[in-house]
Design an enzyme around this catalytic site. Structure first.
Site, PDB file in Angstrom:
ATOM      1  N   ASP A  41       3.924  -4.506   3.482  1.00  0.00           N
ATOM      2  CA  ASP A  41       5.381  -4.629   3.456  1.00  0.00           C
ATOM      3  C   ASP A  41       5.844  -6.029   3.835  1.00  0.00           C
ATOM      4  O   ASP A  41       6.799  -6.558   3.255  1.00  0.00           O
ATOM      5  CB  ASP A  41       6.038  -3.593   4.370  1.00  0.00           C
ATOM      6  CG  ASP A  41       5.356  -3.459   5.722  1.00  0.00           C
ATOM      7  OD1 ASP A  41       4.449  -4.265   6.042  1.00  0.00           O
ATOM      8  OD2 ASP A  41       5.729  -2.528   6.475  1.00  0.00           O
ATOM      9  N   HIS A  67       0.829  -1.204   0.000  1.00  0.00           N
ATOM     10  CA  HIS A  67       0.000   0.000   0.000  1.00  0.00           C
ATOM     11  C   HIS A  67       0.864   1.254   0.000  1.00  0.00           C
ATOM     12  O   HIS A  67       2.071   1.212   0.258  1.00  0.00           O
ATOM     13  CB  HIS A  67      -0.918   0.008   1.234  1.00  0.00           C
ATOM     14  CG  HIS A  67      -0.157  -0.083   2.524  1.00  0.00           C
ATOM     15  ND1 HIS A  67       0.533   0.976   3.061  1.00  0.00           N
ATOM     16  CD2 HIS A  67       0.044  -1.126   3.361  1.00  0.00           C
ATOM     17  CE1 HIS A  67       1.112   0.601   4.180  1.00  0.00           C
ATOM     18  NE2 HIS A  67       0.845  -0.679   4.389  1.00  0.00           N
TER      19      HIS A  67
END
Length: 456
Positions: free
Chosen positions: A335, A34
């Site tokens: 991540d 994101h």
């Protein structure tokens, strides 16, 4: 790492190298982190950092699907404002560092900056796969040509929406066609990120590796350096398992670096040596397990990689020239997904993935390869339908060299970044659990760190 600084578009010479004329692109699956967000928890008010950030213009533009008594379905447009308890327990409107009441973000929310960078990622994908390579159509095709998936966490879904709009803006989508379908899963079944909340064994292993990192780093010279630079703003000692945890400090540093001057920490937090140490230690804490344990790889990202592989295998059964077949998949994730995949495949640079980082899984077919001409493999008589197919990964537009594809015969001759499909499939199938939920409940009686097992 914080905001990604993307490289310029590929030059004609680079394109010729990256996309050889003897290979034909068949399917692209892009998994991306994101965009920029606020910290997942407010921290460091004692250092002057505002708890509420005014970087979310979407909060003034929300729409909700509602049922009307006679008209049926309609949309309610509304503005969100944050509320917080006052000093005497009264309810007060949350305000930003400049007194802002509107556009105030939730903790961990995708910000305006995050929307910009994920939109730009989509635009880069459009430039590469439509304008430069001519692989995707100029205008959005049927639903069967694309696959959209996001984690159930709002910032991943909103990032997916922005990437999709960058790839196919409104001017290139039919206003009368069916709306795009976006797939998601419940938290209990989600595999698009390492799901330690719903996988007991993975959670157990995560805690073991976190403890190992604390034992390794808490009394180290590196941690003493952090203590000397930022310790006065921390409750107790700066530590892997401190208050806040070192990964939480790193989270606040990276989030503040990505946004405006009104939400910055003292300069000591941004000193190059300080940031380098924080990144090295948090990467070791969170991702060492993928280097060391095949079980960690299986439970963390093996299921997702299995899905990616299965989509590749399904795609090669389709006629290359058939209209309407799947050509691109977009998956909004986190991540921990990006780093977990790279570490599991032996291609991790051991740097925390910046916001909007992406991995493109590309599958190619050798031009001129006769799909009816197969080689024979053991047991004799079983045709190898994977001959002439190759898989290549690009992380932030740079080729990834998968460790298990480096041997002769397991990659395209002259370029180790192109795994043979057979080699890639073998690597992933060793990693993908047959039943993720079942394996998440195994080995709970085992404690400590598993023995070192090389990434194959």
């Amino acid at each position: 790492m914080t905001t990604l600084d993307p490289r310029p578009p590929y030059s004609p010479n680079e394109l010729a190298t990256l996309y050889p004329s003897n290979l034909q692109l068949h399917l692209v699956q892009v998994i991306f982190r994101h965009g920029e967000r606020t910290p997942v928890a407010p921290r460091f008010q004692n250092a002057g950092l505002a708890p509420f950030w005014p970087y979310c213009q979407a909060a003034s533009r929300f729409k909700a699907a509602v049922m009307e008594p006679e008209a049926g379905w309609s949309f309610l447009t509304f503005q969100r404002r944050m509320e917080t308890p006052g000093k005497k327990g009264e309810n007060v409107v949350a305000i930003g560092p400049g007194g802002e009441k509107d556009n105030v973000c939730l903790p961990g929310e995708l910000t305006d900056r995050g929307r910009e960078t994920t939109l730009q990622l989509g635009q880069r994908l459009r430039h590469l796969y439509i304008h430069q390579l001519g692989f995707l159509p100029e205008n959005l095709g049927t639903q069967s040509e694309y696959y959209l998936r996001a984690s159930p966490i709002a910032r991943a879904l909103e990032s997916l929406e922005q990437v999709f709009v960058g790839l196919y803006p409104s001017t290139n989508r039919s206003l009368t066609g069916s709306p795009p379908t976006i797939y998601t899963r419940s938290f209990a079944e989600e595999n698009i990120f390492p799901n330690n909340a719903n996988c007991k064994r993975f959670h157990q292993l995560s805690l073991a590796f976190a403890k190992l990192a604390a034992e390794k780093w808490n009394e180290s010279p590196e941690m003493q350096h952090l203590q000397s630079r930022i310790g006065k703003w921390v409750d107790g000692k700066v530590a892997v398992d401190g208050h806040p945890q070192l990964c939480g400090i790193t989270d606040s540093v990276n989030a503040t670096l990505a946004h405006g001057e009104a939400t910055k920490l003292p300069n000591e937090f941004y000193e190059p040596r300080t940031r380098e140490i924080m990144d090295n230690i948090t990467v070791d804490e969170w991702y060492r397990g993928y280097d060391q344990s095949s079980e960690y790889r299986r439970l963390g990202v093996g299921s997702l990689l299995g899905d990616v592989k299965d989509r590749m295998l399904a795609s090669i059964k389709d006629d290359t020239n058939r209209d309407g077949r799947l050509k691109i998949g977009l998956m909004g994730c986190h991540d921990t997904t990006i780093a977990g995949i790279l570490a599991s495949l032996g291609g991790f640079d051991k740097k925390w993935p910046p916001f909007t980082s992406s991995i493109a899984f590309e599958i190619f077919r050798e031009k001129g390869h006769n799909k009816n001409r197969y080689t024979f493999s053991k047991p004799f008589g079983v045709k190898n339908k994977e001959e002439g197919w190759y898989v290549r990964l690009r992380y932030n537009d740079k080729p990834v060299y998968v460790k298990g594809c480096k041997a002769i015969g397991r990659h395209l001759e002259g370029d180790e970044s192109f795994c043979t499909l057979t080699a890639f499939k073998e690597i992933v199938e060793k990693m993908a659990p047959q039943n993720w939920k079942d394996e998440c409940l195994r080995n709970m009686d085992k404690t400590g760190i598993p023995p070192v097992e090389e990434v194959e």
